[in-house]
Design an enzyme around this catalytic site. Sequence first.
Site, PDB file in Angstrom:
ATOM      1  N   GLY A  16      31.269  21.767  38.894  1.00  0.00           N
ATOM      2  CA  GLY A  16      30.965  20.332  39.455  1.00  0.00           C
ATOM      3  C   GLY A  16      29.461  20.367  39.570  1.00  0.00           C
ATOM      4  O   GLY A  16      28.775  19.040  39.305  1.00  0.00           O
TER       5      GLY A  16
ATOM      6  N   HIS B 198      44.845  35.767  40.042  1.00  0.00           N
ATOM      7  CA  HIS B 198      43.370  35.336  39.841  1.00  0.00           C
ATOM      8  C   HIS B 198      43.272  34.096  39.011  1.00  0.00           C
ATOM      9  O   HIS B 198      42.158  33.367  39.838  1.00  0.00           O
ATOM     10  CB  HIS B 198      43.024  36.607  39.088  1.00  0.00           C
ATOM     11  CG  HIS B 198      41.301  36.642  38.646  1.00  0.00           C
ATOM     12  ND1 HIS B 198      40.644  36.786  39.856  1.00  0.00           N
ATOM     13  CD2 HIS B 198      40.666  36.716  37.689  1.00  0.00           C
ATOM     14  CE1 HIS B 198      39.014  36.739  39.543  1.00  0.00           C
ATOM     15  NE2 HIS B 198      39.390  36.692  38.220  1.00  0.00           N
TER      16      HIS B 198
ATOM     17  N   ARG C 177      42.458  34.818  29.749  1.00  0.00           N
ATOM     18  CA  ARG C 177      40.822  34.798  29.603  1.00  0.00           C
ATOM     19  C   ARG C 177      40.118  36.112  29.702  1.00  0.00           C
ATOM     20  O   ARG C 177      40.823  37.008  30.588  1.00  0.00           O
ATOM     21  CB  ARG C 177      40.481  33.899  30.784  1.00  0.00           C
ATOM     22  CG  ARG C 177      38.925  33.926  30.997  1.00  0.00           C
ATOM     23  CD  ARG C 177      38.491  33.063  32.169  1.00  0.00           C
ATOM     24  NE  ARG C 177      38.675  33.597  33.475  1.00  0.00           N
ATOM     25  CZ  ARG C 177      38.222  34.505  34.094  1.00  0.00           C
ATOM     26  NH1 ARG C 177      37.254  35.358  33.350  1.00  0.00           N
ATOM     27  NH2 ARG C 177      38.467  34.798  35.206  1.00  0.00           N
TER      28      ARG C 177
ATOM     29  N   PHE D  12      32.213  44.789  29.407  1.00  0.00           N
ATOM     30  CA  PHE D  12      33.165  44.152  29.967  1.00  0.00           C
ATOM     31  C   PHE D  12      34.632  44.141  28.944  1.00  0.00           C
ATOM     32  O   PHE D  12      34.371  44.325  27.925  1.00  0.00           O
ATOM     33  CB  PHE D  12      33.054  42.772  30.509  1.00  0.00           C
ATOM     34  CG  PHE D  12      33.173  42.537  31.879  1.00  0.00           C
ATOM     35  CD1 PHE D  12      32.193  43.140  32.765  1.00  0.00           C
ATOM     36  CD2 PHE D  12      34.139  41.804  32.282  1.00  0.00           C
ATOM     37  CE1 PHE D  12      32.164  42.760  34.114  1.00  0.00           C
ATOM     38  CE2 PHE D  12      34.251  41.486  33.635  1.00  0.00           C
ATOM     39  CZ  PHE D  12      33.070  41.858  34.616  1.00  0.00           C
TER      40      PHE D  12
ATOM     41  N   GLN E 148      46.585  34.326  35.088  1.00  0.00           N
ATOM     42  CA  GLN E 148      45.791  35.734  34.666  1.00  0.00           C
ATOM     43  C   GLN E 148      46.198  36.448  36.288  1.00  0.00           C
ATOM     44  O   GLN E 148      45.696  36.049  37.085  1.00  0.00           O
ATOM     45  CB  GLN E 148      44.470  35.647  34.354  1.00  0.00           C
ATOM     46  CG  GLN E 148      43.772  36.963  34.367  1.00  0.00           C
ATOM     47  CD  GLN E 148      42.757  36.759  33.537  1.00  0.00           C
ATOM     48  OE1 GLN E 148      41.557  36.613  34.106  1.00  0.00           O
ATOM     49  NE2 GLN E 148      42.726  37.057  32.474  1.00  0.00           N
TER      50      GLN E 148
ATOM     51  N   GLU F 101      37.610  25.847  35.993  1.00  0.00           N
ATOM     52  CA  GLU F 101      38.786  26.366  35.827  1.00  0.00           C
ATOM     53  C   GLU F 101      40.192  25.489  36.181  1.00  0.00           C
ATOM     54  O   GLU F 101      41.060  25.639  35.440  1.00  0.00           O
ATOM     55  CB  GLU F 101      39.006  27.428  37.065  1.00  0.00           C
ATOM     56  CG  GLU F 101      40.337  28.088  37.173  1.00  0.00           C
ATOM     57  CD  GLU F 101      40.757  29.036  38.051  1.00  0.00           C
ATOM     58  OE1 GLU F 101      39.725  29.699  38.838  1.00  0.00           O
ATOM     59  OE2 GLU F 101      41.762  29.799  38.337  1.00  0.00           O
TER      60      GLU F 101
ATOM     61  N   LEU G  93      38.734  40.702  44.935  1.00  0.00           N
ATOM     62  CA  LEU G  93      38.545  41.235  43.751  1.00  0.00           C
ATOM     63  C   LEU G  93      37.366  42.227  43.568  1.00  0.00           C
ATOM     64  O   LEU G  93      36.533  42.288  44.381  1.00  0.00           O
ATOM     65  CB  LEU G  93      37.788  39.953  42.898  1.00  0.00           C
ATOM     66  CG  LEU G  93      37.387  40.180  41.462  1.00  0.00           C
ATOM     67  CD1 LEU G  93      38.370  40.307  40.413  1.00  0.00           C
ATOM     68  CD2 LEU G  93      36.169  38.987  40.996  1.00  0.00           C
TER      69      LEU G  93
ATOM     70  N   ARG H 121      42.521  41.741  30.259  1.00  0.00           N
ATOM     71  CA  ARG H 121      43.181  41.851  31.340  1.00  0.00           C
ATOM     72  C   ARG H 121      44.803  41.805  31.409  1.00  0.00           C
ATOM     73  O   ARG H 121      45.288  42.432  32.094  1.00  0.00           O
ATOM     74  CB  ARG H 121      42.702  40.694  32.203  1.00  0.00           C
ATOM     75  CG  ARG H 121      41.065  41.027  32.643  1.00  0.00           C
ATOM     76  CD  ARG H 121      40.796  39.979  33.450  1.00  0.00           C
ATOM     77  NE  ARG H 121      39.424  40.154  33.821  1.00  0.00           N
ATOM     78  CZ  ARG H 121      38.727  39.378  34.640  1.00  0.00           C
ATOM     79  NH1 ARG H 121      39.119  38.121  34.768  1.00  0.00           N
ATOM     80  NH2 ARG H 121      37.345  39.705  34.749  1.00  0.00           N
TER      81      ARG H 121
ATOM     82  N   HIS I 288      44.441  39.595  37.562  1.00  0.00           N
ATOM     83  CA  HIS I 288      43.512  40.604  37.475  1.00  0.00           C
ATOM     84  C   HIS I 288      44.073  42.010  37.769  1.00  0.00           C
ATOM     85  O   HIS I 288      44.610  42.234  38.634  1.00  0.00           O
ATOM     86  CB  HIS I 288      42.104  40.026  38.421  1.00  0.00           C
ATOM     87  CG  HIS I 288      41.035  40.841  37.919  1.00  0.00           C
ATOM     88  ND1 HIS I 288      40.714  42.039  38.347  1.00  0.00           N
ATOM     89  CD2 HIS I 288      39.727  40.238  37.701  1.00  0.00           C
ATOM     90  CE1 HIS I 288      39.508  42.217  38.026  1.00  0.00           C
ATOM     91  NE2 HIS I 288      39.018  41.367  37.538  1.00  0.00           N
TER      92      HIS I 288
ATOM     93  N   GLU J 137      35.795  44.016  37.017  1.00  0.00           N
ATOM     94  CA  GLU J 137      35.896  44.527  35.820  1.00  0.00           C
ATOM     95  C   GLU J 137      34.726  45.145  35.327  1.00  0.00           C
ATOM     96  O   GLU J 137      34.773  46.524  34.686  1.00  0.00           O
ATOM     97  CB  GLU J 137      36.560  43.790  34.635  1.00  0.00           C
ATOM     98  CG  GLU J 137      36.850  44.150  33.413  1.00  0.00           C
ATOM     99  CD  GLU J 137      37.550  42.989  32.826  1.00  0.00           C
ATOM    100  OE1 GLU J 137      38.434  42.122  33.253  1.00  0.00           O
ATOM    101  OE2 GLU J 137      37.299  43.039  31.634  1.00  0.00           O
TER     102      GLU J 137
ATOM    103  N   LEU K 108      32.709  32.053  33.932  1.00  0.00           N
ATOM    104  CA  LEU K 108      31.318  31.635  34.444  1.00  0.00           C
ATOM    105  C   LEU K 108      30.501  30.694  33.272  1.00  0.00           C
ATOM    106  O   LEU K 108      30.242  29.922  33.506  1.00  0.00           O
ATOM    107  CB  LEU K 108      30.524  32.708  34.950  1.00  0.00           C
ATOM    108  CG  LEU K 108      30.612  33.254  36.191  1.00  0.00           C
ATOM    109  CD1 LEU K 108      29.767  34.200  36.810  1.00  0.00           C
ATOM    110  CD2 LEU K 108      31.035  32.323  37.511  1.00  0.00           C
TER     111      LEU K 108
END
Lengths: 240, 603
Positions: free
Chosen positions: B22, B360, B404, B122, B247, B393, B259, B293, B249, B262, B410
């Site tokens: 946003g 997640h 994902r 990652f 997903q 999202e 969380l 994931r 996580h 990762e 991000l």
Amino acid sequence: MALNVGDKVVFKIFRYDPEKDKAPYYKDYEVTITRTGMMVLDGLNQIKWEQDPTLTYRRSCREGVCGSDGMNINGVNTVSCMSHIEDYDSNVLVIKPLPGFPIIKDLVCDFEDFFNKYYVVKPYLIEKTPPPGRERLQSIEDRNKLNGLYECILCGCCSSSCPSYWADPDYLGPSAMLNAARYVFDTRDEGSDERLDAVNNVHGVWRCHTILNCISACPKELNPTKAIANLQKEILKRKY
Amino acid sequence: MADINVRIEEFDVVIVGAGGAGLAAAVQTGLAGLKTAVISEVYPTRSHTVSAQGGINAALANMDEDYWIWHMYDTVKGGDYIGDQDAMEFFTKNAPKTIIELEHWGMPFSRTEKGTVYQRAFGGQTRNFGESLAHRACAVADRSGHAILHTLFERTLRSDIAPYVSYYSEYYALKLLMNEEGHAMGIVAWDMVNGGVHIFFSYAVIFATGGNTRNFRTNTNAHVNTGIGWTLCAKAGIPIKDPEFIQFHPTGIYGVGNLITEGVRGEGGYLLNAQGERFMKKYAPHVLDLASRDVVSRGMAQEIREGRGVGPKKDHILLKLDHLGHDFIMDKLPGIWELAYKFVGVDCTKDPIPVQPTAHYHMGGIPTNIYGEVIKWEGDKEVPIPGLYAAGECACASVHGANRLGCNSLLDLVITGKQSGISAAKWIREEKPVFPNPPEEYVADKYAKDVIDKLNELFDGPEGTVKMDEIWEDLRDTMQHNMSVFRIEEGIKKQLDIIDGYFEKFKNVGLTDKSKVFNTELVEYFDLESLLYVSKLETAAALNRTESRGAHYRDDYPERDDANWMKHTAAYLKEDGSVELDYKPVRTKPLTAPTFQPKKRVY
Ligand code: SF4
Ligand code: SF4
Ligand code: FES
């Protein structure tokens, strides 16, 4: 005090609904410990979901990063989601909204003045020379100067614990000034002069009497007092 | 009946949601000089973007050689080949530019010895099409989400944007307004602080409401992540694309779900079962713990299922990282140290963190093209809905396909957020649409009557015979049980019936709190209603997809079935509350790159 699953703790909570209450009052609720490491926010949720849906408080992330749930628990400001019930070493937790902030309802207070003061310090990077095509370079050492400053979650716990903030309605307060320092000490920033101007007055850095309340209140273990002292030093360095 | 304190305002653009997406949109509409309202249930810096930890992907090549096409390949493969490759190309190609822009706006990236942006390894990120591990995730310690959210918000406070952007914090969106021609024309919202209905009319509406996994027992989401964007769009007749791809996580903290990035595994941490075995070598022999994931979560769930879980209930796994050393952990992973210590009393510089697969993220969402325009389908053709945009999202371009990759979210929210803002501005400036400007007297009745009636019913009606908590608690357990990492027809079918039961029960929910001021019970009422719709869409779509792809794994159909299922779900919510499913082609043609053809996924 070690609490075991099944133990009960009393939450004595400040209540006030402007639509029906003439004056605030405290109400007692019994919270049952359901797991080790239970947080105060879990207790509030238990009350809201199982006993009294009218209880009102803010919350979102439930992990100490969004800054929604600053409140005063047994005399100390903090975020409820990261505060273990058992750490208070007491059968009774007295829970109040952040002191010195106008109250909207129960534990929810008005942050407008707090945010306006944050805007005053220009909490954004000011650039005068156009940036390079790639990222600006910054050494690890220079970047490390931002540690302890950039992590602020704007929860208000520090400003709300500061006697100068209560006494002087125009005092910018520790949070705003920590956010000023966040950019003043960023080697990429070119707006420090205007930012220092904004805090170089009796309602800014010179109002702080190093009472240190703000440090013990910060749930992120940041040090606004040091940030303010560094701003003072920086002002003196530039002026004379 | 009495109108509930109706106020009406006009804007060029209304953005629903003040998280990363946003705000990235608001930067653009602000720069374009458009009068913008950003409405959000919470103050912008309290949005859930703040909780992201690991980083944001871009082939900046600061650590080793890297190209966007490698990033794109990983993204296509990670998504199990159902992602739209035009969007994936746009997304990965624009990533480096995006990071540079964020840096220029002041984002406090961690740095390398050379002073450039620090990048870490990652899951699922490789060099040269799967050859070796890539260091692609640009990080701010393990507080990348906090840094990105604050940077974007701060950007809107600068004088070139601030005069154009008005924040309506603690406003809860209740209805998307569409005119007779099917153009978006505004939002009806509830002013939480003052207690009143606020109608925002605008040329354009941008949805950026984030995620919605609060319907699972263990989830990484914040309390506000209840899918109101999906619900408002679905109620307005817009389909939700691919809602079955949820997903899990791999490393949510056991029992509470918070969380653990990762990035811990990216920096060298790894998973152990009860026998102290690095079990990921069985499931992903090449990259082990850094597989994507869905693969890691399934590996963990399989270990637990076969009795090699840890603890008295044998229901979780351990994440070991103490070998990284105290100083390294405190420098690069200070936030997770704090979380593990606070939530499970583990000092991770000494002991492993107990973790479990945790709901997640949604790969699916409000369907958009690469421009952030919400689309509808005419046959198989995608047609933009005038004035309606979605990003982050809650939207689905789809850059994540069926699964994902870490640190692509991000990136998604900045890129799609920015793009939706640019597209809205372009539409208003270039197409010069007519402002939807209904005469004042009729407005509330015509556009918000249903909302006002509902509010009056809640405020004036009985307290209700069913407690919300009853439904909510049950919903979390049953979704966790039937719609988790492993799914099977019997369970999914049962879940659909169970959800219908919740809708029945929900009719008997009322409010105890009749106060109009900051009524959080009212907010939770709409949150729960929304999650019921979300659950229904997810479950109906999952039942129909008789294959296993990415995060959607069917025990009864364990293989990917490209012949029958290389297609997107379009799930419509009908007036009677049922869900109708349709299927639409995958956009397999990238903008310039050659198409990556489906292959068996091996990590
Ligand atoms: S140290 Fe300064 S800012 Fe902090 S509480 Fe004391 S007077 Fe307030
Ligand atoms: S400095 Fe600490 S206490 Fe003050 S607003 Fe920031 S995070 Fe909260
Ligand atoms: S709920 Fe976010 S800081 Fe406590």
